[in-house]
Design a protein around this motif. Sequence first.
Motif, PDB file in Angstrom:
ATOM      1  N   ARG A  90     -10.071   0.206   0.410  1.00 33.25           N
ATOM      2  CA  ARG A  90     -10.216   1.153   1.517  1.00 33.25           C
ATOM      3  C   ARG A  90      -9.991   0.416   2.815  1.00 33.25           C
ATOM      4  O   ARG A  90     -10.272  -0.769   2.925  1.00 33.25           O
ATOM      5  N   ILE A 105       0.880  -1.167   0.000  1.00 33.30           N
ATOM      6  CA  ILE A 105       0.000   0.000   0.000  1.00 33.30           C
ATOM      7  C   ILE A 105       0.918   1.217   0.000  1.00 33.30           C
ATOM      8  O   ILE A 105       1.791   1.314   0.868  1.00 33.30           O
ATOM      9  N   CYS A 126      -3.142   4.029  -2.024  1.00 34.22           N
ATOM     10  CA  CYS A 126      -3.832   2.926  -2.702  1.00 34.22           C
ATOM     11  C   CYS A 126      -2.886   1.743  -2.875  1.00 34.22           C
ATOM     12  O   CYS A 126      -1.684   1.851  -2.657  1.00 34.22           O
ATOM     13  N   THR A 156     -13.356  -2.936  -3.557  1.00 33.23           N
ATOM     14  CA  THR A 156     -12.957  -1.619  -4.042  1.00 33.23           C
ATOM     15  C   THR A 156     -14.194  -0.795  -4.388  1.00 33.23           C
ATOM     16  O   THR A 156     -15.262  -1.338  -4.671  1.00 33.23           O
ATOM     17  N   GLY A 166      -1.122   2.377  -7.493  1.00 31.58           N
ATOM     18  CA  GLY A 166      -1.915   2.491  -8.717  1.00 31.58           C
ATOM     19  C   GLY A 166      -1.356   1.725  -9.899  1.00 31.58           C
ATOM     20  O   GLY A 166      -1.938   1.746 -10.987  1.00 31.58           O
ATOM     21  N   PHE A 180     -10.168   1.853  -5.957  1.00 36.37           N
ATOM     22  CA  PHE A 180      -9.293   1.867  -4.777  1.00 36.37           C
ATOM     23  C   PHE A 180      -9.865   0.955  -3.702  1.00 36.37           C
ATOM     24  O   PHE A 180     -11.070   0.969  -3.438  1.00 36.37           O
TER      25      PHE A 180
END
Lengths: 240, 240
Positions: free
Chosen positions: A153, A92, A101, A159, A105, A151
Amino acid sequence: MISIRPVEGLPEIEQGADLGELIAGRAELADRDILVVAQKAVSKAEGRVVRLVDVEPSERARELAGGEDARRIEVILRESARIVRSRPPLVIAETRHGFVCASAGVDSSNAPEAGTVVLLPVNPDASAQRLRDRVRELTGAEVGVIVSDSFGRPWRHGTTDVAIGLAGIRPLLDLKGTLDRAGYELHATVIAVADELAGAAELVLGKTGGVPAAVIRGYDAGGEGSARDLVMPAERDLFR
Amino acid sequence: MISIRPVEGLPEIEQGADLGELIAGRAELADRDILVVAQKAVSKAEGRVVRLVDVEPSERARELAGGEDARRIEVILRESARIVRSRPPLVIAETRHGFVCASAGVDSSNAPEAGTVVLLPVNPDASAQRLRDRVRELTGAEVGVIVSDSFGRPWRHGTTDVAIGLAGIRPLLDLKGTLDRAGYELHATVIAVADELAGAAELVLGKTGGVPAAVIRGYDAGGEGSARDLVMPAERDLFR
Protein backbone atom coordinates in the motif's frame (compact mmCIF):
# COMPACT_ATOMS: atom_id res chain seq x y z
CA MET A 1 -16.65 -13.29 19.73
CA ILE A 2 -14.98 -13.89 16.39
CA SER A 3 -12.79 -16.94 15.85
CA ILE A 4 -10.29 -17.55 13.04
CA ARG A 5 -9.18 -21.11 12.38
CA PRO A 6 -6.62 -22.27 9.82
CA VAL A 7 -7.65 -25.11 7.51
CA GLU A 8 -4.81 -27.51 8.08
CA GLY A 9 -3.59 -30.56 6.21
CA LEU A 10 -4.33 -29.40 2.68
CA PRO A 11 -2.11 -30.97 0.03
CA GLU A 12 -0.13 -28.89 -2.45
CA ILE A 13 -2.83 -27.53 -4.79
CA GLU A 14 -2.55 -28.65 -8.41
CA GLN A 15 -4.39 -27.65 -11.55
CA GLY A 16 -7.89 -29.07 -11.55
CA ALA A 17 -7.94 -29.62 -7.79
CA ASP A 18 -11.41 -29.51 -6.25
CA LEU A 19 -10.59 -26.84 -3.66
CA GLY A 20 -14.10 -26.81 -2.24
CA GLU A 21 -14.00 -30.53 -1.57
CA LEU A 22 -10.45 -30.42 -0.16
CA ILE A 23 -11.45 -27.66 2.27
CA ALA A 24 -14.87 -29.09 3.18
CA GLY A 25 -13.15 -32.35 4.12
CA ARG A 26 -10.80 -30.59 6.54
CA ALA A 27 -12.90 -27.83 8.10
CA GLU A 28 -16.16 -27.81 9.97
CA LEU A 29 -18.24 -25.32 8.04
CA ALA A 30 -21.50 -23.80 9.23
CA ASP A 31 -23.95 -21.22 7.93
CA ARG A 32 -22.55 -17.67 8.05
CA ASP A 33 -18.95 -18.85 8.33
CA ILE A 34 -16.55 -16.92 6.15
CA LEU A 35 -14.10 -19.03 4.22
CA VAL A 36 -10.98 -17.11 3.22
CA VAL A 37 -8.81 -18.76 0.57
CA ALA A 38 -5.43 -17.45 -0.54
CA GLN A 39 -5.40 -16.38 -4.18
CA LYS A 40 -2.38 -18.54 -4.89
CA ALA A 41 -4.30 -21.73 -4.11
CA VAL A 42 -7.29 -20.62 -6.19
CA SER A 43 -5.09 -19.66 -9.13
CA LYS A 44 -3.17 -22.92 -9.05
CA ALA A 45 -6.39 -24.96 -8.98
CA GLU A 46 -7.59 -22.92 -11.97
CA GLY A 47 -4.36 -23.47 -13.87
CA ARG A 48 -3.39 -19.79 -13.85
CA VAL A 49 0.30 -20.71 -14.04
CA VAL A 50 2.73 -19.65 -16.76
CA ARG A 51 6.05 -21.32 -17.55
CA LEU A 52 8.61 -18.62 -18.24
CA VAL A 53 10.34 -20.72 -20.94
CA ASP A 54 7.18 -20.29 -23.00
CA VAL A 55 7.29 -16.49 -22.78
CA GLU A 56 8.90 -14.23 -25.39
CA PRO A 57 9.55 -10.83 -23.82
CA SER A 58 8.64 -7.69 -25.77
CA GLU A 59 10.94 -4.70 -26.15
CA ARG A 60 9.01 -2.84 -23.44
CA ALA A 61 9.38 -5.76 -21.04
CA ARG A 62 13.16 -5.73 -21.61
CA GLU A 63 13.28 -2.00 -20.84
CA LEU A 64 11.27 -2.35 -17.63
CA ALA A 65 13.22 -5.42 -16.51
CA GLY A 66 16.41 -3.47 -15.92
CA GLY A 67 18.56 -6.55 -16.40
CA GLU A 68 16.33 -8.94 -14.43
CA ASP A 69 14.14 -11.61 -16.02
CA ALA A 70 12.26 -9.81 -18.81
CA ARG A 71 9.95 -12.79 -19.29
CA ARG A 72 8.44 -12.20 -15.85
CA ILE A 73 7.90 -8.51 -16.74
CA GLU A 74 6.28 -9.57 -20.01
CA VAL A 75 3.76 -11.67 -18.08
CA ILE A 76 3.09 -8.67 -15.82
CA LEU A 77 2.48 -6.43 -18.84
CA ARG A 78 -0.01 -8.93 -20.25
CA GLU A 79 -1.89 -8.93 -16.93
CA SER A 80 -1.95 -5.13 -16.70
CA ALA A 81 -4.50 -2.59 -17.85
CA ARG A 82 -1.86 0.08 -17.21
CA ILE A 83 1.46 0.53 -15.50
CA VAL A 84 1.08 2.89 -12.54
CA ARG A 85 4.77 3.23 -11.59
CA SER A 86 7.96 1.41 -12.37
CA ARG A 87 11.45 1.41 -11.01
CA PRO A 88 13.18 -1.47 -12.80
CA PRO A 89 12.65 -4.28 -12.08
CA LEU A 90 9.75 -3.26 -9.81
CA VAL A 91 6.38 -2.56 -11.39
CA ILE A 92 3.17 -1.31 -9.81
CA ALA A 93 0.30 -2.00 -12.16
CA GLU A 94 -3.45 -1.76 -12.41
CA THR A 95 -4.75 -5.20 -13.28
CA ARG A 96 -7.58 -5.82 -15.70
CA HIS A 97 -9.82 -6.24 -12.63
CA GLY A 98 -8.93 -2.69 -11.51
CA PHE A 99 -6.65 -3.67 -8.62
CA VAL A 100 -3.51 -1.61 -8.13
CA CYS A 101 -0.74 -3.83 -6.82
CA ALA A 102 2.87 -4.89 -7.26
CA SER A 103 3.60 -6.91 -10.42
CA ALA A 104 -0.11 -6.96 -11.40
CA GLY A 105 -0.44 -9.79 -8.91
CA VAL A 106 2.03 -12.00 -10.80
CA ASP A 107 4.01 -13.93 -8.24
CA SER A 108 6.74 -16.52 -8.21
CA SER A 109 6.72 -17.36 -4.49
CA ASN A 110 4.71 -20.48 -3.75
CA ALA A 111 4.60 -21.20 -7.50
CA PRO A 112 4.20 -24.89 -8.32
CA GLU A 113 7.77 -25.20 -9.63
CA ALA A 114 10.83 -23.12 -10.32
CA GLY A 115 10.57 -21.17 -13.58
CA THR A 116 6.83 -20.64 -13.28
CA VAL A 117 4.75 -17.71 -12.12
CA VAL A 118 1.20 -17.63 -10.82
CA LEU A 119 -1.36 -15.11 -12.14
CA LEU A 120 -4.48 -13.76 -10.42
CA PRO A 121 -7.71 -15.61 -11.26
CA VAL A 122 -9.44 -14.28 -14.39
CA ASN A 123 -12.57 -13.49 -12.38
CA PRO A 124 -11.93 -13.79 -8.64
CA ASP A 125 -15.58 -13.10 -7.71
CA ALA A 126 -16.61 -16.04 -9.90
CA SER A 127 -13.90 -18.18 -8.26
CA ALA A 128 -15.37 -17.30 -4.87
CA GLN A 129 -18.89 -18.04 -6.06
CA ARG A 130 -17.86 -21.47 -7.35
CA LEU A 131 -16.26 -22.29 -3.98
CA ARG A 132 -19.39 -21.09 -2.19
CA ASP A 133 -21.62 -23.24 -4.40
CA ARG A 134 -19.37 -26.28 -4.04
CA VAL A 135 -19.28 -25.98 -0.23
CA ARG A 136 -23.08 -25.67 -0.12
CA GLU A 137 -23.39 -28.73 -2.36
CA LEU A 138 -21.08 -30.84 -0.18
CA THR A 139 -22.01 -29.66 3.32
CA GLY A 140 -25.29 -27.73 3.04
CA ALA A 141 -23.58 -24.76 4.72
CA GLU A 142 -24.21 -21.25 3.39
CA VAL A 143 -20.77 -19.72 3.78
CA GLY A 144 -19.36 -16.45 2.54
CA VAL A 145 -16.14 -16.76 0.56
CA ILE A 146 -13.24 -14.35 0.17
CA VAL A 147 -10.32 -14.86 -2.20
CA SER A 148 -7.44 -12.94 -0.59
CA ASP A 149 -4.08 -11.64 -1.72
CA SER A 150 -1.24 -9.72 -0.04
CA PHE A 151 -1.06 -6.16 -1.37
CA GLY A 152 1.44 -3.44 -0.66
CA ARG A 153 0.00 0.00 0.00
CA PRO A 154 1.09 3.58 -0.44
CA TRP A 155 2.42 5.43 2.64
CA ARG A 156 2.64 2.33 4.82
CA HIS A 157 5.24 -0.39 5.16
CA GLY A 158 4.42 -4.06 4.73
CA THR A 159 1.62 -5.88 2.97
CA THR A 160 -1.85 -6.59 4.30
CA ASP A 161 -4.16 -9.18 2.84
CA VAL A 162 -7.19 -7.79 1.02
CA ALA A 163 -10.21 -9.27 -0.72
CA ILE A 164 -9.76 -9.63 -4.48
CA GLY A 165 -12.82 -11.83 -4.95
CA LEU A 166 -15.87 -12.56 -2.85
CA ALA A 167 -19.29 -14.20 -2.78
CA GLY A 168 -22.08 -14.09 -0.21
CA ILE A 169 -20.32 -11.22 1.54
CA ARG A 170 -21.12 -7.54 1.97
CA PRO A 171 -17.71 -6.02 1.19
CA LEU A 172 -18.38 -2.57 2.69
CA LEU A 173 -20.21 -1.57 5.84
CA ASP A 174 -21.72 1.86 5.31
CA LEU A 175 -22.44 3.75 8.53
CA LYS A 176 -23.55 6.91 6.76
CA GLY A 177 -26.58 8.31 8.52
CA THR A 178 -25.90 6.28 11.65
CA LEU A 179 -25.69 8.26 14.88
CA ASP A 180 -22.92 7.83 17.41
CA ARG A 181 -23.58 7.78 21.17
CA ALA A 182 -23.63 11.58 21.36
CA GLY A 183 -26.18 11.72 18.52
CA TYR A 184 -23.56 13.02 16.07
CA GLU A 185 -24.03 11.65 12.57
CA LEU A 186 -21.12 9.57 11.30
CA HIS A 187 -20.33 11.20 7.97
CA ALA A 188 -18.82 9.15 5.21
CA THR A 189 -17.80 6.25 7.39
CA VAL A 190 -17.53 3.29 5.07
CA ILE A 191 -15.60 0.37 6.46
CA ALA A 192 -13.90 -2.10 4.12
CA VAL A 193 -14.88 -5.12 6.19
CA ALA A 194 -13.96 -7.65 3.47
CA ASP A 195 -10.39 -6.32 3.53
CA GLU A 196 -10.31 -6.48 7.33
CA LEU A 197 -11.59 -10.06 7.19
CA ALA A 198 -8.92 -10.99 4.62
CA GLY A 199 -6.24 -9.40 6.78
CA ALA A 200 -7.53 -11.17 9.89
CA ALA A 201 -7.37 -14.52 8.09
CA GLU A 202 -3.80 -13.83 6.96
CA LEU A 203 -2.77 -13.99 10.62
CA VAL A 204 -3.38 -17.77 10.58
CA LEU A 205 -2.39 -18.46 6.97
CA GLY A 206 1.11 -19.83 6.70
CA LYS A 207 2.90 -17.97 3.93
CA THR A 208 5.53 -20.67 4.08
CA GLY A 209 3.79 -23.63 5.69
CA GLY A 210 1.16 -24.36 3.11
CA VAL A 211 -1.98 -23.23 4.95
CA PRO A 212 -3.91 -21.45 2.19
CA ALA A 213 -7.35 -21.25 3.83
CA ALA A 214 -9.00 -20.12 7.06
CA VAL A 215 -12.50 -20.07 8.49
CA ILE A 216 -13.83 -16.99 10.30
CA ARG A 217 -16.83 -17.54 12.56
CA GLY A 218 -18.88 -15.07 14.53
CA TYR A 219 -18.91 -12.11 12.15
CA ASP A 220 -22.09 -11.41 10.24
CA ALA A 221 -20.89 -10.26 6.82
CA GLY A 222 -23.87 -11.70 5.00
CA GLY A 223 -24.96 -9.85 1.91
CA GLU A 224 -24.03 -9.41 -1.68
CA GLY A 225 -21.41 -7.52 -3.58
CA SER A 226 -18.24 -7.76 -5.58
CA ALA A 227 -14.59 -7.25 -4.78
CA ARG A 228 -14.79 -4.52 -7.43
CA ASP A 229 -16.79 -2.49 -4.88
CA LEU A 230 -13.50 -2.25 -2.95
CA VAL A 231 -11.79 -0.46 -5.83
CA MET A 232 -12.03 3.31 -5.38
CA PRO A 233 -13.11 5.08 -8.56
CA ALA A 234 -10.26 7.37 -9.66
CA GLU A 235 -12.42 10.49 -9.72
CA ARG A 236 -13.40 10.02 -6.05
CA ASP A 237 -9.92 9.05 -4.83
CA LEU A 238 -8.44 12.03 -3.02
CA PHE A 239 -5.47 9.90 -1.93
CA ARG A 240 -4.47 9.00 -5.50
CA MET B 1 -7.06 -20.51 16.61
CA ILE B 2 -7.30 -16.77 17.09
CA SER B 3 -10.18 -15.24 19.02
CA ILE B 4 -11.29 -11.61 19.07
CA ARG B 5 -13.51 -10.45 21.90
CA PRO B 6 -15.01 -7.00 22.39
CA VAL B 7 -14.51 -5.35 25.77
CA GLU B 8 -18.09 -4.52 26.66
CA GLY B 9 -19.66 -2.27 29.24
CA LEU B 10 -17.11 0.54 29.18
CA PRO B 11 -18.48 3.94 30.16
CA GLU B 12 -18.10 7.01 27.97
CA ILE B 13 -14.40 7.86 28.29
CA GLU B 14 -13.63 11.22 29.86
CA GLN B 15 -10.44 13.20 30.31
CA GLY B 16 -8.28 11.63 33.00
CA ALA B 17 -10.04 8.27 32.80
CA ASP B 18 -7.87 5.32 33.84
CA LEU B 19 -8.39 3.34 30.64
CA GLY B 20 -6.16 0.49 31.76
CA GLU B 21 -8.20 0.00 34.92
CA LEU B 22 -11.53 0.35 33.11
CA ILE B 23 -10.50 -2.34 30.60
CA ALA B 24 -8.80 -4.67 33.09
CA GLY B 25 -12.01 -4.67 35.13
CA ARG B 26 -14.10 -5.80 32.16
CA ALA B 27 -11.83 -8.19 30.24
CA GLU B 28 -10.01 -11.32 31.22
CA LEU B 29 -6.44 -10.58 30.20
CA ALA B 30 -3.64 -13.14 29.94
CA ASP B 31 -0.01 -13.12 28.88
CA ARG B 32 0.42 -12.66 25.13
CA ASP B 33 -3.08 -11.27 24.64
CA ILE B 34 -3.22 -8.27 22.36
CA LEU B 35 -5.33 -5.41 23.61
CA VAL B 36 -6.53 -3.15 20.81
CA VAL B 37 -7.91 0.22 21.89
CA ALA B 38 -9.54 2.71 19.56
CA GLN B 39 -7.60 5.96 19.27
CA LYS B 40 -10.70 7.99 20.09
CA ALA B 41 -10.91 6.48 23.58
CA VAL B 42 -7.18 6.98 24.21
CA SER B 43 -7.29 10.58 22.98
CA LYS B 44 -10.32 11.42 25.11
CA ALA B 45 -8.70 9.96 28.22
CA GLU B 46 -5.61 12.05 27.46
CA GLY B 47 -7.65 15.21 27.00
CA ARG B 48 -6.79 15.58 23.32
CA VAL B 49 -10.04 17.41 22.67
CA VAL B 50 -10.38 20.92 21.25
CA ARG B 51 -13.44 23.15 21.54
CA LEU B 52 -13.98 24.87 18.21
CA VAL B 53 -15.19 28.09 19.90
CA ASP B 54 -11.64 28.50 21.18
CA VAL B 55 -10.09 28.28 17.69
CA GLU B 56 -9.29 31.31 15.54
CA PRO B 57 -8.93 30.14 11.93
CA SER B 58 -6.01 31.42 9.86
CA GLU B 59 -6.34 32.74 6.33
CA ARG B 60 -5.08 29.44 4.92
CA ALA B 61 -7.67 27.49 6.93
CA ARG B 62 -10.42 29.71 5.48
CA GLU B 63 -9.18 29.02 1.96
CA LEU B 64 -9.05 25.25 2.46
CA ALA B 65 -12.43 25.17 4.21
CA GLY B 66 -14.33 26.07 1.06
CA GLY B 67 -17.21 27.52 3.03
CA GLU B 68 -17.35 24.79 5.70
CA ASP B 69 -16.13 25.27 9.28
CA ALA B 70 -12.68 26.88 8.95
CA ARG B 71 -11.98 26.31 12.66
CA ARG B 72 -11.93 22.55 12.08
CA ILE B 73 -9.49 23.03 9.18
CA GLU B 74 -7.35 25.25 11.41
CA VAL B 75 -7.07 22.42 13.95
CA ILE B 76 -6.12 20.04 11.12
CA LEU B 77 -3.39 22.43 9.93
CA ARG B 78 -1.96 22.61 13.44
CA GLU B 79 -1.82 18.79 13.59
CA SER B 80 -0.16 18.48 10.18
CA ALA B 81 3.47 18.32 9.15
CA ARG B 82 2.30 18.90 5.57
CA ILE B 83 -0.85 18.86 3.49
CA VAL B 84 -0.68 16.00 0.98
CA ARG B 85 -3.84 16.81 -0.99
CA SER B 86 -6.87 18.98 -0.53
CA ARG B 87 -10.20 19.35 -2.21
CA PRO B 88 -12.12 21.78 0.00
CA PRO B 89 -13.28 20.94 2.59
CA LEU B 90 -11.44 17.57 2.45
CA VAL B 91 -7.81 17.45 3.49
CA ILE B 92 -5.34 14.57 3.37
CA ALA B 93 -2.40 15.39 5.61
CA GLU B 94 0.78 13.92 6.96
CA THR B 95 0.64 14.17 10.73
CA ARG B 96 3.59 15.08 12.90
CA HIS B 97 3.92 11.33 13.61
CA GLY B 98 4.35 10.66 9.87
CA PHE B 99 0.91 9.13 9.26
CA VAL B 100 -0.86 10.08 6.04
CA CYS B 101 -4.59 10.19 6.65
CA ALA B 102 -7.75 12.22 6.22
CA SER B 103 -7.95 15.40 8.31
CA ALA B 104 -4.62 14.62 10.05
CA GLY B 105 -6.66 12.28 12.25
CA VAL B 106 -8.83 15.13 13.58
CA ASP B 107 -12.33 13.76 14.00
CA SER B 108 -15.66 15.02 15.20
CA SER B 109 -17.56 11.73 15.26
CA ASN B 110 -17.67 10.21 18.73
CA ALA B 111 -16.38 13.51 20.13
CA PRO B 112 -17.38 14.13 23.73
CA GLU B 113 -19.80 16.92 22.81
CA ALA B 114 -21.02 18.90 19.83
CA GLY B 115 -18.59 21.64 18.81
CA THR B 116 -15.51 19.67 19.81
CA VAL B 117 -13.00 17.64 17.79
CA VAL B 118 -10.68 14.88 18.93
CA LEU B 119 -6.99 14.86 17.97
CA LEU B 120 -4.61 11.90 17.73
CA PRO B 121 -2.53 11.22 20.85
CA VAL B 122 0.72 13.22 20.97
CA ASN B 123 2.75 10.00 21.15
CA PRO B 124 0.56 6.95 20.45
CA ASP B 125 3.40 4.47 21.16
CA ALA B 126 3.78 6.01 24.61
CA SER B 127 0.02 5.81 25.12
CA ALA B 128 0.18 2.10 24.28
CA GLN B 129 3.13 1.59 26.61
CA ARG B 130 1.31 3.29 29.48
CA LEU B 131 -1.71 1.01 28.94
CA ARG B 132 0.59 -2.03 28.81
CA ASP B 133 2.29 -1.03 32.05
CA ARG B 134 -1.00 -0.28 33.79
CA VAL B 135 -2.51 -3.64 32.76
CA ARG B 136 0.60 -5.45 34.03
CA GLU B 137 0.39 -3.55 37.31
CA LEU B 138 -3.28 -4.41 37.83
CA THR B 139 -3.45 -7.99 36.49
CA GLY B 140 0.13 -9.24 36.15
CA ALA B 141 -0.58 -10.02 32.50
CA GLU B 142 2.04 -9.18 29.88
CA VAL B 143 -0.15 -8.00 27.03
CA GLY B 144 0.70 -6.32 23.77
CA VAL B 145 -1.18 -3.10 23.10
CA ILE B 146 -2.24 -1.49 19.83
CA VAL B 147 -3.83 1.94 19.54
CA SER B 148 -5.90 1.77 16.35
CA ASP B 149 -7.53 4.25 14.03
CA SER B 150 -9.61 4.01 10.86
CA PHE B 151 -7.62 5.22 7.85
CA GLY B 152 -8.69 5.64 4.26
CA ARG B 153 -6.28 4.36 1.64
CA PRO B 154 -5.35 5.19 -1.92
CA TRP B 155 -6.83 2.98 -4.67
CA ARG B 156 -9.27 1.20 -2.40
CA HIS B 157 -12.70 2.11 -1.10
CA GLY B 158 -13.53 2.18 2.59
CA THR B 159 -11.40 2.54 5.68
CA THR B 160 -9.50 -0.20 7.48
CA ASP B 161 -8.23 0.11 11.01
CA VAL B 162 -4.45 0.36 11.35
CA ALA B 163 -2.01 0.57 14.24
CA ILE B 164 -0.99 4.15 15.07
CA GLY B 165 0.65 3.22 18.37
CA LEU B 166 1.89 -0.01 19.89
CA ALA B 167 3.84 -1.58 22.73
CA GLY B 168 5.06 -5.13 23.28
CA ILE B 169 4.22 -5.96 19.66
CA ARG B 170 6.33 -6.75 16.63
CA PRO B 171 4.63 -4.55 14.02
CA LEU B 172 6.10 -6.26 10.94
CA LEU B 173 6.71 -9.92 10.19
CA ASP B 174 9.67 -10.17 7.85
CA LEU B 175 9.77 -13.40 5.85
CA LYS B 176 12.82 -12.35 3.83
CA GLY B 177 15.12 -15.30 3.48
CA THR B 178 12.37 -17.77 4.44
CA LEU B 179 11.79 -20.59 1.98
CA ASP B 180 8.36 -21.61 0.75
CA ARG B 181 7.33 -25.27 0.36
CA ALA B 182 9.01 -25.51 -3.04
CA GLY B 183 12.25 -24.10 -1.60
CA TYR B 184 11.74 -20.76 -3.33
CA GLU B 185 12.93 -17.82 -1.28
CA LEU B 186 10.18 -15.34 -0.41
CA HIS B 187 11.67 -12.03 -1.56
CA ALA B 188 10.67 -8.87 0.18
CA THR B 189 7.67 -10.32 1.93
CA VAL B 190 7.09 -8.10 4.91
CA ILE B 191 3.67 -8.44 6.47
CA ALA B 192 2.16 -5.53 8.43
CA VAL B 193 0.74 -7.77 11.14
CA ALA B 194 -0.01 -4.89 13.52
CA ASP B 195 -2.28 -3.35 10.89
CA GLU B 196 -3.96 -6.71 10.27
CA LEU B 197 -4.50 -7.10 14.02
CA ALA B 198 -5.99 -3.59 14.24
CA GLY B 199 -8.28 -4.34 11.30
CA ALA B 200 -9.33 -7.66 12.83
CA ALA B 201 -10.22 -5.93 16.10
CA GLU B 202 -12.28 -3.33 14.24
CA LEU B 203 -14.67 -6.13 13.28
CA VAL B 204 -15.87 -6.30 16.90
CA LEU B 205 -15.50 -2.60 17.81
CA GLY B 206 -18.77 -0.77 17.65
CA LYS B 207 -18.27 2.49 15.80
CA THR B 208 -21.65 3.56 17.13
CA GLY B 209 -22.22 1.39 20.19
CA GLY B 210 -19.39 2.53 22.37
CA VAL B 211 -17.13 -0.54 22.29
CA PRO B 212 -13.68 1.03 21.99
CA ALA B 213 -11.52 -2.00 22.90
CA ALA B 214 -11.03 -5.63 21.96
CA VAL B 215 -8.81 -8.49 23.08
CA ILE B 216 -7.11 -10.76 20.53
CA ARG B 217 -5.91 -14.11 21.83
CA GLY B 218 -3.94 -16.84 20.07
CA TYR B 219 -1.64 -14.78 17.89
CA ASP B 220 1.99 -14.51 18.93
CA ALA B 221 2.96 -10.93 18.06
CA GLY B 222 5.42 -10.64 20.89
CA GLY B 223 8.39 -8.41 20.27
CA GLU B 224 9.30 -4.78 20.18
CA GLY B 225 8.85 -1.95 17.78
CA SER B 226 7.04 1.27 17.09
CA ALA B 227 4.05 2.19 14.99
CA ARG B 228 6.52 4.42 13.13
CA ASP B 229 7.97 1.21 11.64
CA LEU B 230 4.69 0.96 9.72
CA VAL B 231 5.31 4.27 7.98
CA MET B 232 6.99 3.70 4.62
CA PRO B 233 9.93 6.06 4.08
CA ALA B 234 9.12 8.27 1.08
CA GLU B 235 12.28 7.29 -0.81
CA ARG B 236 11.35 3.59 -0.70
CA ASP B 237 7.66 4.06 -1.47
CA LEU B 238 7.06 3.05 -5.08
CA PHE B 239 3.30 3.44 -4.59
CA ARG B 240 3.56 7.07 -3.53
